[in-house]
Design a protein around this motif. Structure first.
Motif, PDB file in Angstrom:
ATOM      1  N   HIS A 264      -4.263 -13.416  11.547  1.00 28.06           N
ATOM      2  CA  HIS A 264      -3.978 -12.454  12.485  1.00 28.06           C
ATOM      3  C   HIS A 264      -2.626 -12.454  12.694  1.00 28.06           C
ATOM      4  O   HIS A 264      -1.821 -13.487  12.778  1.00 28.06           O
ATOM      5  CB  HIS A 264      -4.844 -13.259  13.704  1.00 28.06           C
ATOM      6  N   ASN A 265      -2.132 -11.233  13.139  1.00 25.61           N
ATOM      7  CA  ASN A 265      -0.848 -10.953  13.735  1.00 25.61           C
ATOM      8  C   ASN A 265       0.296 -11.519  12.805  1.00 25.61           C
ATOM      9  O   ASN A 265       1.415 -11.779  13.442  1.00 25.61           O
ATOM     10  CB  ASN A 265      -0.802 -11.665  15.264  1.00 25.61           C
ATOM     11  N   SER A 266       0.041 -11.261  11.647  1.00 24.83           N
ATOM     12  CA  SER A 266       1.152 -12.061  10.630  1.00 24.83           C
ATOM     13  C   SER A 266       1.866 -10.924   9.870  1.00 24.83           C
ATOM     14  O   SER A 266       3.194 -11.047   9.349  1.00 24.83           O
ATOM     15  CB  SER A 266       0.676 -13.005   9.628  1.00 24.83           C
ATOM     16  N   VAL A 267       1.185  -9.777   9.793  1.00 27.02           N
ATOM     17  CA  VAL A 267       1.816  -8.883   8.711  1.00 27.02           C
ATOM     18  C   VAL A 267       2.797  -7.861   9.534  1.00 27.02           C
ATOM     19  O   VAL A 267       2.333  -7.264  10.439  1.00 27.02           O
ATOM     20  CB  VAL A 267       0.415  -8.056   8.051  1.00 27.02           C
ATOM     21  N   VAL A 268       3.629  -7.464   8.780  1.00 28.07           N
ATOM     22  CA  VAL A 268       4.823  -6.404   9.098  1.00 28.07           C
ATOM     23  C   VAL A 268       4.403  -5.162   8.411  1.00 28.07           C
ATOM     24  O   VAL A 268       4.413  -5.313   7.230  1.00 28.07           O
ATOM     25  CB  VAL A 268       6.184  -6.729   8.786  1.00 28.07           C
ATOM     26  N   TYR A 269       4.010  -4.287   9.031  1.00 23.41           N
ATOM     27  CA  TYR A 269       3.463  -2.995   8.393  1.00 23.41           C
ATOM     28  C   TYR A 269       4.820  -2.063   8.319  1.00 23.41           C
ATOM     29  O   TYR A 269       5.470  -1.929   9.531  1.00 23.41           O
ATOM     30  CB  TYR A 269       2.414  -2.247   9.121  1.00 23.41           C
ATOM     31  N   VAL A 270       5.191  -1.644   7.023  1.00 24.20           N
ATOM     32  CA  VAL A 270       6.290  -0.854   7.071  1.00 24.20           C
ATOM     33  C   VAL A 270       6.240   0.595   6.590  1.00 24.20           C
ATOM     34  O   VAL A 270       5.579   0.780   5.672  1.00 24.20           O
ATOM     35  CB  VAL A 270       7.498  -1.406   6.076  1.00 24.20           C
ATOM     36  N   PRO A 334      -3.957   4.281   5.153  1.00 21.34           N
ATOM     37  CA  PRO A 334      -4.664   4.960   6.262  1.00 21.34           C
ATOM     38  C   PRO A 334      -4.133   4.212   7.163  1.00 21.34           C
ATOM     39  O   PRO A 334      -4.586   3.195   7.858  1.00 21.34           O
ATOM     40  CB  PRO A 334      -6.067   4.203   5.779  1.00 21.34           C
ATOM     41  N   GLN A 335      -3.042   4.906   7.897  1.00 21.24           N
ATOM     42  CA  GLN A 335      -2.194   4.262   8.998  1.00 21.24           C
ATOM     43  C   GLN A 335      -2.959   3.737  10.208  1.00 21.24           C
ATOM     44  O   GLN A 335      -2.736   2.694  10.797  1.00 21.24           O
ATOM     45  CB  GLN A 335      -1.087   5.036   9.462  1.00 21.24           C
ATOM     46  N   GLU A 336      -3.762   4.752  10.642  1.00 20.93           N
ATOM     47  CA  GLU A 336      -4.556   4.366  11.973  1.00 20.93           C
ATOM     48  C   GLU A 336      -5.360   3.111  11.670  1.00 20.93           C
ATOM     49  O   GLU A 336      -5.345   2.125  12.543  1.00 20.93           O
ATOM     50  CB  GLU A 336      -5.294   5.491  12.386  1.00 20.93           C
ATOM     51  N   GLN A 337      -6.035   3.148  10.654  1.00 22.85           N
ATOM     52  CA  GLN A 337      -6.869   1.930  10.291  1.00 22.85           C
ATOM     53  C   GLN A 337      -5.976   0.562  10.252  1.00 22.85           C
ATOM     54  O   GLN A 337      -6.206  -0.316  10.487  1.00 22.85           O
ATOM     55  CB  GLN A 337      -7.230   2.333   9.024  1.00 22.85           C
ATOM     56  N   VAL A 338      -4.796   0.964   9.501  1.00 31.10           N
ATOM     57  CA  VAL A 338      -3.834  -0.366   9.251  1.00 31.10           C
ATOM     58  C   VAL A 338      -3.471  -0.900  10.629  1.00 31.10           C
ATOM     59  O   VAL A 338      -3.515  -2.076  10.888  1.00 31.10           O
ATOM     60  CB  VAL A 338      -2.488   0.093   8.644  1.00 31.10           C
ATOM     61  N   LEU A 339      -2.793  -0.097  11.597  1.00 32.61           N
ATOM     62  CA  LEU A 339      -2.410  -0.552  12.919  1.00 32.61           C
ATOM     63  C   LEU A 339      -3.646  -1.155  13.815  1.00 32.61           C
ATOM     64  O   LEU A 339      -3.201  -1.944  14.320  1.00 32.61           O
ATOM     65  CB  LEU A 339      -1.948   0.734  13.642  1.00 32.61           C
ATOM     66  N   TRP A 353       6.901  10.698  16.560  1.00 31.74           N
ATOM     67  CA  TRP A 353       6.036  10.497  17.589  1.00 31.74           C
ATOM     68  C   TRP A 353       4.818  10.344  17.335  1.00 31.74           C
ATOM     69  O   TRP A 353       4.170   9.318  18.047  1.00 31.74           O
ATOM     70  CB  TRP A 353       6.138  12.027  18.265  1.00 31.74           C
ATOM     71  N   ASN A 354       4.077  10.533  16.346  1.00 33.55           N
ATOM     72  CA  ASN A 354       2.535  10.230  15.810  1.00 33.55           C
ATOM     73  C   ASN A 354       2.692   8.905  15.629  1.00 33.55           C
ATOM     74  O   ASN A 354       1.922   7.855  16.404  1.00 33.55           O
ATOM     75  CB  ASN A 354       2.081  10.985  14.689  1.00 33.55           C
ATOM     76  N   SER A 355       3.564   8.201  14.819  1.00 33.05           N
ATOM     77  CA  SER A 355       3.619   6.735  14.324  1.00 33.05           C
ATOM     78  C   SER A 355       3.943   5.986  15.954  1.00 33.05           C
ATOM     79  O   SER A 355       3.191   4.908  15.936  1.00 33.05           O
ATOM     80  CB  SER A 355       4.706   6.595  13.398  1.00 33.05           C
TER      81      SER A 355
END
Ligand code: UDP
Length: 460
Positions: A264-270, A334-339, A353-355
């Motif tokens: 949990h809370n470990s990954v940096v999404y780039v 699938p960015q929304e799912q990733v975040l 702005w979306n991100s």
């Protein structure tokens, strides 16, 4: 009280054909459809949306005749100018047919704000035009101030003045002002003036934002504009997660299974969105910075992201293998799912702005590397005003990257940022609930659209 409904009324919506603009426009279509309106999407042949994702809409392509080389121009401002010119004639023909039809009343046309040339086309049909601004209200205030800032000597931006404050727009510094790489800098000012003026000439502006996030910018816009403004966002949170997709590229969902294996809370999404590009040298600094940070990372390397490369060729051989599974690269996520995934602890973003909004809505702290246009303003607000992220200040450098990732992922500053972003996430949620700011603004929008109808019905 009886609910107002758009039943029996058709709305014509037209996106600017880029990912960051198509998605919010289709979301807006979904929102208005849920209020009873029938939705027609008028779209260019270039980057046309997939009608099968929205079978409840009518899709009408127009043929704007962009050549392949024009459409693949990396000068996005030049491309936007071309699109504005080339859509005029086919849009007129399309509207001519639609407005002659006796079957349904067309209530209004809702165009992406960047498609400023649609205002005069709509005027020709006495068709009311509303505008969707897919960027934030704060950056729009900056765009609207560009003529004044130019008069006051801030443009063209000078390297020697980057750290100076913009006294007209605190807390911005010169380095935060919008910038765009284009063959003709004068074209940028002309575009901005037209885009702002044609917003003012519209019957109202819809924002993918919410009052609690951008209250002072929205208040300024209300002073500046004599037309209504409707902050009804965040659009994508009006519906359950993943209910519709409008991705132009196919998301690689295998990254979700990889995220499932991480703490949990470990990954940096780039991810730097759908348009930005970087040099090979920057790409390598990012790669080494991520590797040296020792945090797991999920990295979107879009084909075309690295100038002069097809995809991952600049990576040293066995770079990913040597990380022992600590890194995962996809072409599109699938960015929304990733975040929304519990494993994600930070989003290293270009602050489109979306991100930015998607990160806030999932309570994910940001590392900011803005590239162009409104992104620098967004990044300034993320780091210094909302305090939900940290800006990578200088040119991309592996040591600074490593330090910044640590700052956000561990330590006291990181904790404060996390608390702030969770607070904004909650505010976003409340704004959409009955009685919330965006909920009420949407009610106002629906009522106003229905009253616009009476001024256009005379042309039928
Ligand atoms: N996006 C995505 N997958 C990716 C990268 C981006 O779905 O791998 C989506 C993201 O969720 C956002 C949009 O693409 O909705 C990018 O819009 P943004 O305004 O952030 O940036 P732009 O692409 O316009 O620069």
């Amino acid at each position: 009280m009886e609910k107002v409904t758009g039943k029996g009324h058709r709305l014509l919506l037209m996106p600017l054909p880029f990912q960051g603009h198509i998605t919010p426009l289709l979301h807006l279509g979904d929102i208005l459809y849920s209020k009873g309106f029938s939705i027609t999407i008028i779209h260019t042949s270039f980057n046309s949306p997939d009608p099968s994702t929205h079978p409840h809409f009518t899709f009408l392509p127009i043929h704007e005749s962009l050549s392949e080389s024009e459409a693949s121009s990396i000068d996005s401002l030049h491309l936007v100018d071309l699109i504005n010119v080339r859509i005029i004639q086919p849009l007129k023909e399309c509207l001519d047919k639609l407005m002659r039809s006796k079957e349904e009343t067309v209530s209004c046309f809702i165009a992406d704000a960047v498609l400023h040339s649609t205002q005069s086309v709509c005027d020709g049909f006495k068709l009311r035009r509303l505008v969707l601004r897919t960027g934030g209200a704060t950056s729009f205030v900056v765009f609207a101030s560009i003529p004044l800032l130019r008069e006051n000597g801030y443009f063209p931006i000078q390297e020697s003045r980057l750290e100076e404050p913009v006294v007209e727009l605190p807390p911005l510094k010169v380095k935060d002002l919008p910038k765009i790489e284009t063959r003709d800098p004068e074209a940028f000012y002309e575009f901005v003036v037209q885009f702002v003026e044609e917003c003012k000439a519209s019957s109202g502006v819809i924002w993918n934002s919410f009052e609690e996030l951008e209250s002072s910018a929205l208040a300024k816009l209300r002073q500046l504009f004599s037309i209504p403004i409707y902050p009804i966002g965040p659009f994508h949170k009006h519906f359950p997660e993943g209910s519709t997709s409008s991705s132009l590229l196919t998301p690689d969902t295998s990254c979700i299974s990889w995220l499932d294996t991480q703490e949990h809370n470990s990954v940096v999404y780039v991810s730097f969105g759908s348009i930005a590009s970087i040099t090979k040298a920057e790409f390598l600094e990012i790669a080494w910075g991520l590797a040296n940070s020792m945090q797991p990372f999920l990295w979107v390397v879009r084909p075309g992201l690295i100038r002069g490369s097809e995809w991952l060729e600049p990576l040293p051989s066995r770079f990913m293998e040597n990380l022992g599974g600590r890194g995962y690269i996809v072409k599109w996520a699938p960015q929304e799912q990733v975040l929304a995934h519990v494993a994600v602890g930070a989003f290293w973003t270009h602050n489109g702005w979306n991100s930015t909004l998607e990160s806030i809505c999932e309570g994910v702290p940001m590392i900011c590397s803005p590239c162009f246009a409104d992104q620098k303003v967004n990044a300034k607000y993320v780091s210094d005003v909302w305090r939900v992220g940290v800006k990578l200040e200088n040119k991309l450098d592996r040591e600074e990257i490593e330090k910044t990732i640590r700052k956000v992922m561990v330590g006291d500053e990181g904790k404060e940022i996390k608390d702030n972003v969770l607070d904004l996430k909650e505010k976003a949620k409340i704004s959409l609930k009955e009685g919330g700011s965006s909920y009420s603004s949407l009610d106002g929008l629906v009522t106003d659209i229905l009253s616009l109808k009476s001024s256009t019905s005379e042309v039928h």
